[in-house]
Design a protein around this motif. Structure first.
Motif, PDB file in Angstrom:
ATOM      1  N   VAL A 161       0.850  -1.196   0.000  1.00 36.81           N
ATOM      2  CA  VAL A 161       0.000   0.000   0.000  1.00 36.81           C
ATOM      3  C   VAL A 161       0.883   1.242   0.000  1.00 36.81           C
ATOM      4  CG1 VAL A 161      -1.808   1.261   1.218  1.00 36.81           C
ATOM      5  CG2 VAL A 161      -1.780  -1.237   1.250  1.00 36.81           C
ATOM      6  N   ALA A 162       0.720   2.064  -1.031  1.00 37.82           N
ATOM      7  CA  ALA A 162       1.517   3.288  -1.137  1.00 37.82           C
ATOM      8  C   ALA A 162       0.978   4.321  -0.142  1.00 37.82           C
ATOM      9  CB  ALA A 162       1.427   3.842  -2.546  1.00 37.82           C
ATOM     10  N   PRO A 163       1.855   5.104   0.435  1.00 41.40           N
ATOM     11  CA  PRO A 163       1.361   6.123   1.395  1.00 41.40           C
ATOM     12  C   PRO A 163       0.561   7.214   0.690  1.00 41.40           C
ATOM     13  CG  PRO A 163       3.697   6.396   0.979  1.00 41.40           C
ATOM     14  CD  PRO A 163       3.313   5.149   0.280  1.00 41.40           C
ATOM     15  N   LEU A 164      -0.432   7.716   1.361  1.00 42.34           N
ATOM     16  CA  LEU A 164      -1.277   8.769   0.784  1.00 42.34           C
ATOM     17  C   LEU A 164      -0.505  10.068   0.697  1.00 42.34           C
ATOM     18  CD1 LEU A 164      -4.538   8.075   2.796  1.00 42.34           C
ATOM     19  CD2 LEU A 164      -4.240   7.723   0.358  1.00 42.34           C
ATOM     20  N   SER A 165      -0.846  10.855  -0.340  1.00 47.95           N
ATOM     21  CA  SER A 165      -0.196  12.158  -0.461  1.00 47.95           C
ATOM     22  C   SER A 165      -0.781  13.106   0.593  1.00 47.95           C
ATOM     23  CB  SER A 165      -0.436  12.729  -1.862  1.00 47.95           C
ATOM     24  OG  SER A 165      -1.810  12.800  -2.100  1.00 47.95           O
ATOM     25  N   PRO A 166       0.002  14.033   1.047  1.00 51.38           N
ATOM     26  CA  PRO A 166      -0.513  14.931   2.101  1.00 51.38           C
ATOM     27  C   PRO A 166      -1.681  15.800   1.585  1.00 51.38           C
ATOM     28  CG  PRO A 166       1.601  15.674   1.277  1.00 51.38           C
ATOM     29  CD  PRO A 166       1.375  14.349   0.662  1.00 51.38           C
ATOM     30  N   ILE A 167      -2.613  16.060   2.426  1.00 57.04           N
ATOM     31  CA  ILE A 167      -3.795  16.862   2.055  1.00 57.04           C
ATOM     32  C   ILE A 167      -3.422  18.334   2.033  1.00 57.04           C
ATOM     33  CG2 ILE A 167      -6.148  17.499   2.751  1.00 57.04           C
ATOM     34  CD1 ILE A 167      -6.183  14.740   4.235  1.00 57.04           C
ATOM     35  N   GLU A 168      -3.815  18.967   0.907  1.00 59.69           N
ATOM     36  CA  GLU A 168      -3.514  20.407   0.797  1.00 59.69           C
ATOM     37  C   GLU A 168      -4.426  21.202   1.705  1.00 59.69           C
ATOM     38  OE1 GLU A 168      -3.683  21.762  -3.199  1.00 59.69           O
ATOM     39  OE2 GLU A 168      -2.272  20.243  -3.915  1.00 59.69           O
ATOM     40  N   GLU A 169      -3.922  22.279   2.136  1.00 62.78           N
ATOM     41  CA  GLU A 169      -4.729  23.116   3.020  1.00 62.78           C
ATOM     42  C   GLU A 169      -5.839  23.824   2.225  1.00 62.78           C
ATOM     43  OE1 GLU A 169      -2.828  25.926   5.499  1.00 62.78           O
ATOM     44  OE2 GLU A 169      -1.573  24.426   6.488  1.00 62.78           O
ATOM     45  N   VAL A 170      -7.014  23.863   2.788  1.00 59.73           N
ATOM     46  CA  VAL A 170      -8.145  24.528   2.113  1.00 59.73           C
ATOM     47  C   VAL A 170      -8.258  25.940   2.649  1.00 59.73           C
ATOM     48  CG1 VAL A 170     -10.618  24.451   1.684  1.00 59.73           C
ATOM     49  CG2 VAL A 170      -9.328  22.338   1.907  1.00 59.73           C
ATOM     50  N   GLN A 171      -8.275  26.866   1.683  1.00 59.42           N
ATOM     51  CA  GLN A 171      -8.397  28.271   2.086  1.00 59.42           C
ATOM     52  C   GLN A 171      -9.869  28.709   1.982  1.00 59.42           C
ATOM     53  OE1 GLN A 171      -5.913  30.295   3.124  1.00 59.42           O
ATOM     54  NE2 GLN A 171      -4.338  28.704   2.928  1.00 59.42           N
ATOM     55  N   ILE A 172     -10.423  29.134   3.037  1.00 58.35           N
ATOM     56  CA  ILE A 172     -11.828  29.599   3.042  1.00 58.35           C
ATOM     57  C   ILE A 172     -11.838  31.098   3.294  1.00 58.35           C
ATOM     58  CG2 ILE A 172     -14.085  29.431   4.165  1.00 58.35           C
ATOM     59  CD1 ILE A 172     -13.202  26.549   4.970  1.00 58.35           C
ATOM     60  N   SER A 173     -12.398  31.813   2.304  1.00 56.21           N
ATOM     61  CA  SER A 173     -12.478  33.263   2.495  1.00 56.21           C
ATOM     62  C   SER A 173     -13.723  33.600   3.300  1.00 56.21           C
ATOM     63  CB  SER A 173     -12.528  33.962   1.136  1.00 56.21           C
ATOM     64  OG  SER A 173     -13.616  33.476   0.409  1.00 56.21           O
ATOM     65  N   PRO A 174     -13.675  34.542   4.106  1.00 56.63           N
ATOM     66  CA  PRO A 174     -14.844  34.884   4.948  1.00 56.63           C
ATOM     67  C   PRO A 174     -16.003  35.425   4.103  1.00 56.63           C
ATOM     68  CG  PRO A 174     -13.123  36.526   5.180  1.00 56.63           C
ATOM     69  CD  PRO A 174     -12.526  35.445   4.360  1.00 56.63           C
ATOM     70  N   LEU A 175     -17.226  35.083   4.499  1.00 57.32           N
ATOM     71  CA  LEU A 175     -18.422  35.553   3.779  1.00 57.32           C
ATOM     72  C   LEU A 175     -18.618  37.044   3.976  1.00 57.32           C
ATOM     73  CD1 LEU A 175     -20.881  32.733   4.790  1.00 57.32           C
ATOM     74  CD2 LEU A 175     -20.049  33.171   2.483  1.00 57.32           C
ATOM     75  N   GLU A 176     -19.297  37.597   2.956  1.00 59.24           N
ATOM     76  CA  GLU A 176     -19.599  39.022   3.101  1.00 59.24           C
ATOM     77  C   GLU A 176     -20.712  39.198   4.132  1.00 59.24           C
ATOM     78  OE1 GLU A 176     -20.704  40.680  -0.601  1.00 59.24           O
ATOM     79  OE2 GLU A 176     -18.801  40.182  -1.573  1.00 59.24           O
ATOM     80  N   PRO A 177     -20.719  40.287   4.782  1.00 55.63           N
ATOM     81  CA  PRO A 177     -21.832  40.502   5.733  1.00 55.63           C
ATOM     82  C   PRO A 177     -23.183  40.517   5.003  1.00 55.63           C
ATOM     83  CG  PRO A 177     -20.395  42.447   5.619  1.00 55.63           C
ATOM     84  CD  PRO A 177     -19.781  41.418   4.760  1.00 55.63           C
ATOM     85  N   ARG A 178     -24.254  40.085   5.656  1.00 52.15           N
ATOM     86  CA  ARG A 178     -25.583  39.965   5.048  1.00 52.15           C
ATOM     87  C   ARG A 178     -26.084  41.279   4.460  1.00 52.15           C
ATOM     88  NH1 ARG A 178     -29.626  36.281   5.502  1.00 52.15           N
ATOM     89  NH2 ARG A 178     -31.727  37.056   5.167  1.00 52.15           N
ATOM     90  N   THR A 179     -25.775  42.353   5.121  1.00 55.59           N
ATOM     91  CA  THR A 179     -26.263  43.664   4.649  1.00 55.59           C
ATOM     92  C   THR A 179     -25.621  44.027   3.318  1.00 55.59           C
ATOM     93  OG1 THR A 179     -24.582  44.643   6.060  1.00 55.59           O
ATOM     94  CG2 THR A 179     -26.850  44.634   6.894  1.00 55.59           C
ATOM     95  N   ALA A 180     -24.401  43.652   3.143  1.00 55.10           N
ATOM     96  CA  ALA A 180     -23.709  43.985   1.882  1.00 55.10           C
ATOM     97  C   ALA A 180     -24.291  43.231   0.711  1.00 55.10           C
ATOM     98  CB  ALA A 180     -22.218  43.685   2.033  1.00 55.10           C
ATOM     99  N   ARG A 181     -24.730  41.957   0.937  1.00 51.74           N
ATOM    100  CA  ARG A 181     -25.302  41.161  -0.163  1.00 51.74           C
ATOM    101  C   ARG A 181     -26.630  41.740  -0.627  1.00 51.74           C
ATOM    102  NH1 ARG A 181     -25.864  35.366   1.690  1.00 51.74           N
ATOM    103  NH2 ARG A 181     -25.355  36.135   3.730  1.00 51.74           N
ATOM    104  N   ASP A 182     -27.467  42.129   0.313  1.00 54.31           N
ATOM    105  CA  ASP A 182     -28.792  42.651  -0.041  1.00 54.31           C
ATOM    106  C   ASP A 182     -28.638  44.022  -0.701  1.00 54.31           C
ATOM    107  OD1 ASP A 182     -29.887  40.403   0.954  1.00 54.31           O
ATOM    108  OD2 ASP A 182     -30.223  41.233   2.947  1.00 54.31           O
TER     109      ASP A 182
END
Lengths: 182, 226
Positions: free
Chosen positions: A161-182
């Motif tokens: 069994v070959a070793p798994l490749s390392p998991i890349e880091e997931v970048q999550i950008s913060p959501l816009e505030p609700r007032t800005a979307r409306d």
């Protein structure tokens, strides 16, 4: 009589012929019919068609019935099964059932091919005169020899069994505030 | 009868190249009637049964006469007229108003009448009736071929008109249908053409041909024109 008089007479006759109307209850009859279950208008036609089909089928059966197969064919087919009985004496350890080929298949007996009536005495006499056939005893069954199973160990191939490749880091950008979307 | 006698005669004697004198009045009335029918249809489509009842009242005679022209029997015509309105009620939601309601209605009525005319049961009934009539007395041909009275006497007794009616009934179907529908004064030539599924010119020709055949037969019977 002039042509004009004839025209007038024709006009009057046509008008008289077509001077018809329904009665006052017509509307009520239609309304009643609208609430009545649907009558099957095709039923008489279907019945007539079924009767016609039945008549055709009966006619076909009736026409086909009086065509008998020839008697000689039937006789040959019946006498055929007697032939293997003479070969019973031959040593055959595993006799196969005789399957008549398509060529020698006996014809289906029809009503016209009914067997002729043979007097009982004749049948008894014929059976009595038949030679006694001796049936040879069956030969012994040979023992079945089975080769011993080799006792070799089972070695399955190694699974790598070959070793798994390392998991890349997931970048999550913060959501816009609700007032800005409306 | 809503139309005057003159109007009917004008319709009957109309030839392919002629224009009816009452065409404008009739056209305006037809357009008005069509608009009323259309309004009633919309209401009936919305579920107003009273509106459908009014449609029956307004068109029942036209439907009945069309069926009668095809079948020649009051009983069958009444039954076919009822069947027509039942069918129309069931198909009403499919009516889009491409043609006038009456044209659509009459086309359905005529198809149903033709189906009845071709039906096996009707044929059997008429055959039995015909056989009984033969037992009862002399047939049409015998009656027509042996005039026992003079022409004047026959005319006075109304026999002549009866003979004309018998000759009309004995016409080939295509000619008889055309002359009866046109002579009823109930339908426009366009509506008759739509019912019979032929062009208006063909309808006019058939009416004209029917008249010619009738006059020819009357002449052969001794009613020759001068």
């Amino acid at each position: 009589m002039t042509e004009r008089e004839m025209d007038t007479a024709i006009d009057r006759a046509v008008r008289d012929l077509m001077d018809v109307d329904t009665d006052a209850a017509f509307r009520a009859r239609v309304t009643e019919r609208l609430h009545r279950p649907v009558r099957r208008a095709w039923a008489p036609q279907l019945a007539a068609g079924a009767v016609a089909m039945l008549a055709i089928v009966v006619a076909l059966i009736w026409l086909r019935a009086p065509q008998p197969a020839t008697r000689t064919e039937g006789t040959a087919a019946r006498t055929e099964p007697a032939v293997p009985s003479q070969t019973l004496g031959v040593a055959d350890s595993n006799p196969k059932p005789t399957v008549p080929s398509s060529k020698t298949r006996p014809a289906k007996p029809t009503r016209q091919m009914a067997a002729p009536s043979i007097p009982r005495d004749t049948v008894v006499a014929a059976v009595a005169e038949m030679p006694v056939t001796s049936i040879a005893p069956l030969s012994g069954i040979e023992p079945i020899s089975v080769a011993p199973i080799a006792n070799t160990p089972i070695t399955p191939p190694e699974i790598v069994v070959a070793p798994l490749s390392p998991i890349e880091e997931v970048q999550i950008s913060p959501l816009e505030p609700r007032t800005a979307r409306d | 009868m809503p139309q005057s006698t003159d109007g009917v005669s004008a319709t009957l004697t109309l030839m392919a190249s002629e224009v009816p004198t009452t065409g404008i009045d009739r056209g305006a009335a037809a357009a008005e009637g069509s608009a009323i029918d259309f309004d009633l249809v919309r209401r009936a489509q919305a579920g107003d049964d009273h509106a459908f009842g009014q449609l029956i009242e307004r068109n029942r005679r036209a439907v009945y006469r069309a069926a009668y022209a095809a079948l020649g029997s009051a009983e069958d015509a009444d039954d076919v007229a009822q069947e027509t309105f039942v069918a129309v009620y069931q198909k009403l939601h499919g009516f889009r108003g491409d043609a006038s309601f009456r044209t659509w209605l009459l086309a359905i009525a005529w198809r149903k009448a033709l189906d009845r005319r071709r039906s096996l049961t009707r044929w059997m009934r008429l055959t039995i009736r015909h056989d009984r009539a033969e037992e009862d007395g002399p047939g049409l041909i015998e009656q027509l071929a042996a005039p026992q009275r003079s022409q004047e006497e026959s005319l006075a007794a109304g026999d002549f008109e009866q003979k004309v009616k018998q000759l009309i009934r004995a016409l080939p179907r295509k000619l008889r249908d055309a002359i009866l529908l046109a002579g009823s004064g109930e339908y426009s030539y366009e509506q008759i053409g739509s019912m019979l599924d032929v062009p208006v010119g063909t309808v006019k020709w058939r009416v004209s041909e029917a008249r010619r055949v009738l006059k020819q037969k009357l002449a052969a019977l001794g009613y020759a024109h001068d």
